[in-house]
Design a protein around this motif. Structure first.
Motif, PDB file in Angstrom:
ATOM      1  N   THR A  11      -2.701  -4.589  -3.225  1.00  0.00           N
ATOM      2  CA  THR A  11      -2.548  -3.911  -1.939  1.00  0.00           C
ATOM      3  C   THR A  11      -3.215  -2.551  -2.035  1.00  0.00           C
ATOM      4  OG1 THR A  11      -0.467  -5.068  -1.491  1.00  0.00           O
ATOM      5  CG2 THR A  11      -0.890  -3.066  -0.230  1.00  0.00           C
ATOM      6  N   LEU A 136      -2.554  -7.468   3.036  1.00  0.00           N
ATOM      7  CA  LEU A 136      -1.535  -6.528   3.507  1.00  0.00           C
ATOM      8  C   LEU A 136      -2.082  -5.106   3.587  1.00  0.00           C
ATOM      9  CD1 LEU A 136       1.589  -7.854   1.578  1.00  0.00           C
ATOM     10  CD2 LEU A 136       1.068  -8.126   4.017  1.00  0.00           C
ATOM     11  N   VAL A 140      -2.376  -2.688   6.987  1.00  0.00           N
ATOM     12  CA  VAL A 140      -1.906  -1.298   7.055  1.00  0.00           C
ATOM     13  C   VAL A 140      -3.024  -0.389   7.558  1.00  0.00           C
ATOM     14  CG1 VAL A 140      -1.143   0.666   5.639  1.00  0.00           C
ATOM     15  CG2 VAL A 140      -0.112  -1.592   5.305  1.00  0.00           C
ATOM     16  N   ILE A 145      -0.763   1.604  10.315  1.00  0.00           N
ATOM     17  CA  ILE A 145       0.665   1.634   9.988  1.00  0.00           C
ATOM     18  C   ILE A 145       0.936   2.779   9.015  1.00  0.00           C
ATOM     19  CG2 ILE A 145       2.557   0.334   8.915  1.00  0.00           C
ATOM     20  CD1 ILE A 145       1.041  -2.227   9.834  1.00  0.00           C
ATOM     21  N   GLY A 146       1.859   3.639   9.370  1.00  0.00           N
ATOM     22  CA  GLY A 146       2.271   4.733   8.493  1.00  0.00           C
ATOM     23  C   GLY A 146       1.167   5.707   8.136  1.00  0.00           C
ATOM     24  N   ALA A 151      -1.169   5.339   3.795  1.00  0.00           N
ATOM     25  CA  ALA A 151       0.062   4.557   3.596  1.00  0.00           C
ATOM     26  C   ALA A 151      -0.138   3.346   2.696  1.00  0.00           C
ATOM     27  CB  ALA A 151       0.616   4.123   4.947  1.00  0.00           C
ATOM     28  N   TRP A 154       1.888   3.425  -0.518  1.00  0.00           N
ATOM     29  CA  TRP A 154       3.313   3.288  -0.192  1.00  0.00           C
ATOM     30  C   TRP A 154       3.646   1.834   0.108  1.00  0.00           C
ATOM     31  CZ3 TRP A 154       6.431   7.195  -1.172  1.00  0.00           C
ATOM     32  CH2 TRP A 154       5.941   8.486  -1.128  1.00  0.00           C
ATOM     33  N   SER A 155       2.808   1.189   0.896  1.00  0.00           N
ATOM     34  CA  SER A 155       3.069  -0.218   1.223  1.00  0.00           C
ATOM     35  C   SER A 155       2.940  -1.081  -0.028  1.00  0.00           C
ATOM     36  CB  SER A 155       2.135  -0.709   2.334  1.00  0.00           C
ATOM     37  OG  SER A 155       0.780  -0.591   1.974  1.00  0.00           O
ATOM     38  N   LEU A 158       6.181  -0.932  -1.794  1.00  0.00           N
ATOM     39  CA  LEU A 158       7.185  -1.787  -1.134  1.00  0.00           C
ATOM     40  C   LEU A 158       6.988  -3.258  -1.486  1.00  0.00           C
ATOM     41  CD1 LEU A 158       7.411  -0.115   2.384  1.00  0.00           C
ATOM     42  CD2 LEU A 158       9.105  -0.039   0.538  1.00  0.00           C
ATOM     43  N   VAL A 159       5.751  -3.700  -1.541  1.00  0.00           N
ATOM     44  CA  VAL A 159       5.470  -5.092  -1.930  1.00  0.00           C
ATOM     45  C   VAL A 159       5.960  -5.334  -3.363  1.00  0.00           C
ATOM     46  CG1 VAL A 159       3.611  -6.751  -2.404  1.00  0.00           C
ATOM     47  CG2 VAL A 159       3.530  -5.348  -0.337  1.00  0.00           C
TER      48      VAL A 159
END
Length: 177
Positions: A11, A136, A140, A145-146, A151, A154-155, A158-159
């Motif tokens: 990601t 993904l 983003v 997103i974010g 971001a 950060w994503s 989270l993954v």
């Protein structure tokens, strides 16, 4: 475990050049040299990830995944600072490929009756994680997103957290059975 544990790596890593250039402020010409740090980290992570997996498979795998999630989150927070980014790119290599021996060993231990098939499926899961992670990260960025590109790390973290949850669940299941 493998798909999501490794998807976080890609990601972020798929978009490492724009992160390094557009956020951290490195020149395009320096990206290849920075990726050498990542490569050194990969080597160290693979060696020590294997040694840790031999000593204490699930605790080390969970610990390395936590290190990976933390490294990605810190990359999201600290990528505007060059020195921090260099350290985190190295740690990303260590953590990313520190997971590989443990994930592979866990798969082989879980599927003792068909280790060749299990190994093959686990490699397919790594590749699926690569594709899912890149997809993904692109979502983003494309949808902002974010904050879009900012971001992405950060994503990615989270993954990886999803991968940690699957690992914890898998550890619980293997202790039961």
């Amino acid at each position: 475990m493998t798909i999501f544990g490794f998807a976080g790596v890609f990601t972020a890593f798929t978009y490492i050049k724009p992160i390094l250039v557009d956020i951290s402020g490195f020149s395009v010409n320096s990206v290849a040299y920075i990726l050498v740090l990542f490569g050194i980290g990969i080597t160290i992570g693979n060696i020590y990830g294997g040694k840790l997996a031999d000593r204490a498979l699930m605790p080390s795998l969970i610990g390395i995944l936590v290190l990976l999630a933390a490294t990605l989150a810190l990359l999201g927070a600290l990528s505007p600072w060059k020195i921090a980014t260099l350290i985190l790119v190295f740690l990303l290599g260590v953590a990313a490929f520190g997971t590989v021996p443990g994930l592979q060993l866990h798969m082989l231990n879980t599927a003792r009756e068909a280790p060749t098939l299990a190994s093959t499926l686990n490699i397919a899961a790594f590749n699926l994680g690569n594709a899912l992670g890149a997809y993904l990260g692109g979502i983003v960025i494309d949808f902002g997103i974010g904050g879009g590109l900012r971001a992405v790390p950060w994503s990615a973290s989270l993954v990886t957290l999803i991968g940690i949850l699957f690992t914890l669940w898998g550890n619980r299941q293997s202790r039961r059975g």
